[in-house]
Design an enzyme around this catalytic site. Structure first.
Site, PDB file in Angstrom:
ATOM      1  N   SER A 181       0.840  -1.195   0.000  1.00 58.86           N
ATOM      2  CA  SER A 181       0.000   0.000   0.000  1.00 58.86           C
ATOM      3  C   SER A 181       0.871   1.238   0.000  1.00 58.86           C
ATOM      4  CB  SER A 181      -0.919   0.030   1.228  1.00 58.86           C
ATOM      5  OG  SER A 181      -1.658   1.244   1.206  1.00 58.86           O
TER       6      SER A 181
ATOM      7  N   LYS B  96      -4.783  -6.666   3.464  1.00 57.86           N
ATOM      8  CA  LYS B  96      -4.726  -5.514   2.540  1.00 57.86           C
ATOM      9  C   LYS B  96      -6.125  -5.195   1.999  1.00 57.86           C
ATOM     10  CE  LYS B  96      -3.393  -2.200  -0.119  1.00 57.86           C
ATOM     11  NZ  LYS B  96      -3.649  -2.217  -1.501  1.00 57.86           N
TER      12      LYS B  96
ATOM     13  N   HIS C 127      -7.776  -3.309   4.608  1.00 55.09           N
ATOM     14  CA  HIS C 127      -7.177  -1.966   4.571  1.00 55.09           C
ATOM     15  C   HIS C 127      -7.910  -1.122   3.522  1.00 55.09           C
ATOM     16  CE1 HIS C 127      -4.545   0.883   2.444  1.00 55.09           C
ATOM     17  NE2 HIS C 127      -3.903   1.087   3.590  1.00 55.09           N
ATOM     18  N   ASN C 128      -8.130  -1.706   2.351  1.00 54.81           N
ATOM     19  CA  ASN C 128      -8.788  -0.946   1.286  1.00 54.81           C
ATOM     20  C   ASN C 128     -10.255  -0.670   1.606  1.00 54.81           C
ATOM     21  OD1 ASN C 128      -6.312  -1.227   0.039  1.00 54.81           O
ATOM     22  ND2 ASN C 128      -7.193  -1.565  -1.972  1.00 54.81           N
TER      23      ASN C 128
ATOM     24  N   GLU D 168     -10.127   2.117   3.783  1.00 51.81           N
ATOM     25  CA  GLU D 168      -9.752   3.270   2.928  1.00 51.81           C
ATOM     26  C   GLU D 168     -11.001   3.852   2.235  1.00 51.81           C
ATOM     27  OE1 GLU D 168      -6.371   2.509   0.200  1.00 51.81           O
ATOM     28  OE2 GLU D 168      -7.705   3.132  -1.416  1.00 51.81           O
TER      29      GLU D 168
HETATM   30  C1  6PG Z   1      -3.145   1.448  -1.688  1.00 54.45           C
HETATM   31  C2  6PG Z   1      -4.388   1.646  -2.499  1.00 54.45           C
HETATM   32  C3  6PG Z   1      -4.234   1.009  -3.840  1.00 54.45           C
HETATM   33  C4  6PG Z   1      -5.269   1.473  -4.833  1.00 54.45           C
HETATM   34  C5  6PG Z   1      -6.592   0.819  -4.580  1.00 54.45           C
HETATM   35  C6  6PG Z   1      -7.751   1.722  -4.653  1.00 54.45           C
HETATM   36  O1  6PG Z   1      -3.287   0.945  -0.587  1.00 54.45           O
HETATM   37  O2  6PG Z   1      -2.077   1.820  -2.151  1.00 54.45           O
HETATM   38  O3  6PG Z   1      -5.486   1.087  -1.849  1.00 54.45           O
HETATM   39  O4  6PG Z   1      -4.176  -0.360  -3.648  1.00 54.45           O
HETATM   40  O5  6PG Z   1      -5.325   2.831  -4.884  1.00 54.45           O
HETATM   41  O6  6PG Z   1      -6.669  -0.190  -5.520  1.00 54.45           O
HETATM   42  O7  6PG Z   1      -8.437   1.475  -5.786  1.00 54.45           O
HETATM   43  P1  6PG Z   1      -9.906   1.888  -6.123  1.00 54.45           P
HETATM   44  O8  6PG Z   1     -10.283   3.106  -5.346  1.00 54.45           O
HETATM   45  O9  6PG Z   1      -9.776   2.209  -7.586  1.00 54.45           O
HETATM   46  O10 6PG Z   1     -10.754   0.707  -5.879  1.00 54.45           O
END
Ligand code: 6PG
Length: 512
Positions: free
Chosen positions: A138, A210, A213-214, A217
């Site tokens: 990430s 991960k 994590h997303n 995010e």
């Molecule tokens: C990271 C991000 C990276 C990417 C994601 C988001 O941790 O560096 O999460 O993996 O930016 O894939 O992607 P989307 O917003 O396009 O789903």
């Protein structure tokens, strides 16, 4: 065959944005890299950038013409880093590596956003041919170049071989303060501090972590977007004024990379129209799927993660611009309020309340993500170290935030914590701020501004603090139409009862 003067320590396959920057990061730390991409221009570009960035250093990045060359130029047993799109491309490259003579002790590290179950399947599939290892990354382009957060998982012996490189290239934090130690200078990596990488567990666990994590995010980003929307709609603030609010918040409990970049995006003027750029960006959000996977996983395992799911839905509804345009003129909303009439002390109290609401919602969505990891870990038999996971997210990754230090401390003092809301520090802060959270949600609802994440996080908080929920009626409904039976509060757990609703006398039947 093209051979280099020295054998390289690691091969990098795929020199797109992430692969190239990881390769440059690795050579900054003194390792030799043999690099390959199907597009030879990318190989040349990487070699040239490595030479140009640090002119006085001997060349440590060696471009290769094909996978056979790459394999021949690596010290054995080999370490190969894949930086290619998730999905079928990973298996295609693994097959090419088999054709190129990959050996049993060689390690292939998948650094893409692969689906965790695919990673488990691949580890099994290639077990007899080579070691399929994975390390989620990430931090985007800058993270890859100067220090990402790395989530490795798989064969523990492979980790022992990979670990020195991973610890060198990972982002670093000051262990006492939890703050990132950053330097963005080619050839001059940060070498002190704690590296943001730790062995996560067996195959698939790193990609699962991960993925979550997303999911966090997605929720964190949407929460900030909702705050932006409220400040604009309720107070009538323009983008630059909102940027100033975010900059101030970024010095307090909400301090995070996402808050910092949101302020920067809002501050940016559009080169074409001179308006704030954000006002010229079409309001249709994209997604690559990791947030969706998190929401699906939470539903499958029965772990509530409503704020993460709402963040995925918020992106989906944003893409339906045409339908929103039709409904905008058809469906009534509350009477518009003149934002000019909001007194300045009322403005300040709204901003302060919103800061609290955002903080509480943020804690709640991290609680959802950590609980999801815990439930999946139990299901899979993974022994995840949640304090370590919080620690490796303190720098390098997209959700890096000051309060991850507090999450790490909470799990350090209670590794088996069932939910972050139980941690004394978070419980007392949320209890102190919950009234402001409610007022923010109430104002948003009255103003007709959608706040799916701020409000779902509050419902999550209220659901978990409710000793009694209306699921008793739900069980009654299920028993009524489907004889699904129910337990009673005055009888032993697991004793099941059914009321015969069709019989006028409605007898209660104890099931065996
Ligand atoms: C990271 C991000 C990276 C990417 C994601 C988001 O941790 O560096 O999460 O993996 O930016 O894939 O992607 P989307 O917003 O396009 O789903």
């Amino acid at each position: 065959m093209q051979t280099h003067k020295h054998l390289s320590d690691i091969g990098v396959i795929g020199l797109g944005v992430m692969g190239k920057n990881l390769a440059l990061n690795i050579i900054d730390n003194g390792y030799r890299v043999a690099a390959f991409d199907l597009d030879s221009r990318k190989v040349t570009a990487a070699e040239n950038q490595a030479k140009a960035e640090v002119t006085e250093r001997e060349q440590l990045l060696f471009g290769c013409n094909n996978l056979t060359d790459l394999m021949a130029n690596l010290a054995t047993p080999r370490i190969l880093l894949l930086s290619i799109p998730a999905g079928t491309a990973v298996d295609a490259v693994c097959q090419s590596l088999l054709d190129a003579g990959i050996e049993h002790e060689d390690i292939v590290i998948d650094t893409g956003n692969s689906l965790w179950t695919d990673t488990i399947a691949r580890e099994q599939r290639y077990r007899d041919q080579f070691i399929f290892f994975s390390s989620a990354v990430s931090g985007g382009e800058v993270g890859a170049r100067f220090g990402p957060s790395l989530m490795p998982s798989g064969d523990i012996k492979a980790w022992e071989r990979v670990a020195p490189i991973w610890r060198a290239i990972a982002a670093k934090v000051d262990g006492d303060t939890g703050l990132p130690l950053e330097r963005f200078e080619p050839g001059n990596p940060v070498t002190q501090g704690e590296p943001c990488t730790a062995y996560i567990g067996p195959a698939g666990s790193g990609h699962y972590v991960k993925m979550v994590h997303n999911g966090i995010e997605y929720a964190d980003m949407q929460l900030i977007c909702e705050a932006y929307h409220l400040l604009s709609q309720v107070l009538g603030f323009d983008a630059y004024a909102i940027a100033r609010v975010f900059e101030r918040w970024n010095t307090g409990v909400l301090s995070s990379y996402l808050m910092e970049i949101s302020a920067e995006v809002l501050r940016q003027q559009d080169p074409l129209s001179d308006k704030p750029l954000v006002e010229m960006i079409l309001d249709k959000a994209g997604q690559k799927g990791t947030g969706l996977w998190t929401a699906v996983s939470s539903l499958q395992i029965g772990c509530p993660a409503p704020t993460i799911a709402e963040a995925v839905y918020a992106r989906a509804i944003s893409t339906q611009k045409v339908l929103r345009q039709s409904l905008a003129s058809k469906l009534a909303g509350p009477e518009a309020r003149d934002t000019q009439s909001v007194a300045s002390d009322e403005q300040q109290s709204f901003i302060d309340g919103l800061e609290s609401a955002l903080y509480c919602a943020k804690v709640s969505c991290y609680a959802q993500g950590f609980q999801l990891m815990a439930m999946q870990a139990q299901e899979q038999g993974w022994l995840l170290d949640f304090a370590a996971i919080a620690r490796i997210w303190r720098a390098g990754c997209i959700i890096r935030a000051r309060f991850l230090q507090s999450i790490a401390a909470a799990y350090d003092s209670e590794p088996e914590l069932a939910n972050l809301l139980l941690a004394d520090g978070f419980a007392s802060t949320l209890s102190a701020r919950q009234q402001a959270w409610r007022q923010t949600v109430a104002k948003a609802v009255l103003a007709g501004v959608p706040v799916p994440c701020i409000s779902s996080a509050l419902s999550y908080y209220d659901s978990y603090r409710s000793e009694t929920l209306p699921a008793n009626l739900l069980q009654g409904q299920r028993d009524f139409f489907g004889a699904h039976s129910f337990e009673r509060i005055d009888q032993a757990a697991n004793e099941r009862y059914h009321l015969d609703w069709s019989d006028p006398k409605r007898p209660l039947i104890k099931l065996d």
